[in-house]
Design an enzyme around this catalytic site. Structure first.
Site, PDB file in Angstrom:
ATOM      1  N   LYS A  53       9.666   1.311  11.882  1.00  0.00           N
ATOM      2  CA  LYS A  53      10.765   1.050  12.820  1.00  0.00           C
ATOM      3  C   LYS A  53      12.001   0.575  12.072  1.00  0.00           C
ATOM      4  CE  LYS A  53       7.704   0.326  16.698  1.00  0.00           C
ATOM      5  NZ  LYS A  53       6.835  -0.554  17.462  1.00  0.00           N
ATOM      6  N   GLN A  97       6.022  -6.780  18.251  1.00  0.00           N
ATOM      7  CA  GLN A  97       4.968  -5.796  18.009  1.00  0.00           C
ATOM      8  C   GLN A  97       3.640  -6.310  18.567  1.00  0.00           C
ATOM      9  OE1 GLN A  97       5.414  -2.645  16.446  1.00  0.00           O
ATOM     10  NE2 GLN A  97       3.323  -2.363  17.179  1.00  0.00           N
ATOM     11  N   ASP A 120      11.812  -2.268  24.639  1.00  0.00           N
ATOM     12  CA  ASP A 120      10.523  -1.639  24.920  1.00  0.00           C
ATOM     13  C   ASP A 120      10.426  -1.233  26.389  1.00  0.00           C
ATOM     14  OD1 ASP A 120       8.745  -1.140  22.877  1.00  0.00           O
ATOM     15  OD2 ASP A 120       8.053  -3.216  22.740  1.00  0.00           O
TER      16      ASP A 120
END
Ligand code: NAP
Length: 283
Positions: A53, A97, A120
């Site tokens: 990422k 995460q 997200d």
């Protein structure tokens, strides 16, 4: 024979477009979009995801920060880092995460991220906005699937869409996105009776189950569009929830695994960071 939906190429094309978009933003005096990624503990798979990422951010010209916290970090310490990032002008997107260690309340952490920085798309405010058709920060994996449909010119209106899987991160949000594009949507799950009967009706089939090659070509309607979200590690390598070889013979379009939906997830995360940065700057 089905046309293969190429996730790597679509993803690369979108990232090129985003590079230009970021350059234009900076050229106009806007702030460079910034993403913070937080990882807790030493899960090797998570470390790879986070590294990818951060690398992807750099390539597109986004500013990024990585926070690596020890597995024994307290919930309060994690929440205070999120609070600091919520208040940072440089940061437009915050990603924690998953999974995080069990002593920390996952939903408390995810809900602590400002909805406007929730790249997200997991915050209840953003889930609710998606539900009423006002979503801007959409969950990345299902959003990536929808972008495939757009970029391959696949019309969804009036089609029978069948989603196998009802998770909050894939099944439910993609069902909602397909509904907004005027598909007639069925959501199947582990208690669905006559799963095969539902699958056979699908003009658009989304598999998000996590069971290797569970859906085979003989189960699929001739000409169906097959989006395989599944990622399963098997002895023969990574496979999807759909048996690619047999399904390719009946489908009109199909995503491979790997190289299909997978590469789109990070791309849509970068996209959300750009969207969040523009919104934060009133654009
Ligand atoms: P999940 O939370 O485990 O959900 C799986 C869903 O499948 C559940 O709704 C479950 O039903 C349903 N299911 C399980 N067995 C079934 C069966 N035999 N028949 C019908 N439905 C069944 O999984 P997820 O997080 O949505 O992920 C699904 C897959 O996508 C996994 O392989 C995951 O690795 C992959 N994935 C890929 C990406 C990507 O970037 N490409 C991103 C996210 C996930 P119940 O609700 O009744 O239990």
């Amino acid at each position: 024979m089905a046309e293969r939906i190429d996730g790597k190429k679509t993803s690369a094309d979108i990232r090129e477009e985003m590079k230009v978009e970021v350059d234009e933003m900076v050229g106009k005096g806007m702030q460079r979009p910034g993403l913070s990624v937080i990882i807790v503990g030493e899960n090797p798979a998570s470390q790879v995801y986070v590294r990818n990422k951060v690398k992807a951010c750099e390539k597109v010209g986004l500013y990024s920060e990585k926070y690596e916290l020890a597995a024994n970090v307290t919930e309060d310490e994690l929440l205070s880092l999120i609070d600091k990032l919520n208040n940072s002008d440089k940061i437009h997107g915050i990603l924690v995460q998953l999974p995080i260690p069990e002593h920390i309340d996952e939903s408390k952490v995810l809900n602590a991220i400002l909805p406007s920085k929730d790249v997200d798309g997991f915050h209840p405010i953003n889930v609710g906005k998606l539900m009423i058709g006002e979503g801007t920060l959409l969950p990345c994996t299902p959003h990536g699937c929808m972008v495939f449909l757009e970029r391959y010119g696949i019309d969804v209106k009036g089609k029978e869409a069948v989603v196998v899987g009802r998770s909050n991160i894939v099944g439910k949000p993609i069902a909602m996105m397909l509904l907004q594009r005027h598909a007639t949507v069925t959501i199947c799950h582990s208690r669905t009776k006559d799963l095969a009967g539902h699958i056979k009706r699908a003009d658009i089939l989304v598999a998000a189950v996590g069971r290797p090659e569970m859906i085979t070509g003989d189960m699929i309607k001739e000409g169906a569009v097959v989006l395989d979200v599944g990622i399963n590690r098997t002895e023969k390598g990574l496979v999807g929830d759909v048996h690619f070889e047999s399904a390719s013979k009946v489908a009109s379009y199909i995503t491979p695994v790997p190289g299909g939906v997978g590469p789109m997830t990070i791309t849509m995360l970068l996209k959300n960071t750009i969207i969040a940065a523009k919104q934060a700057q009133g654009r």
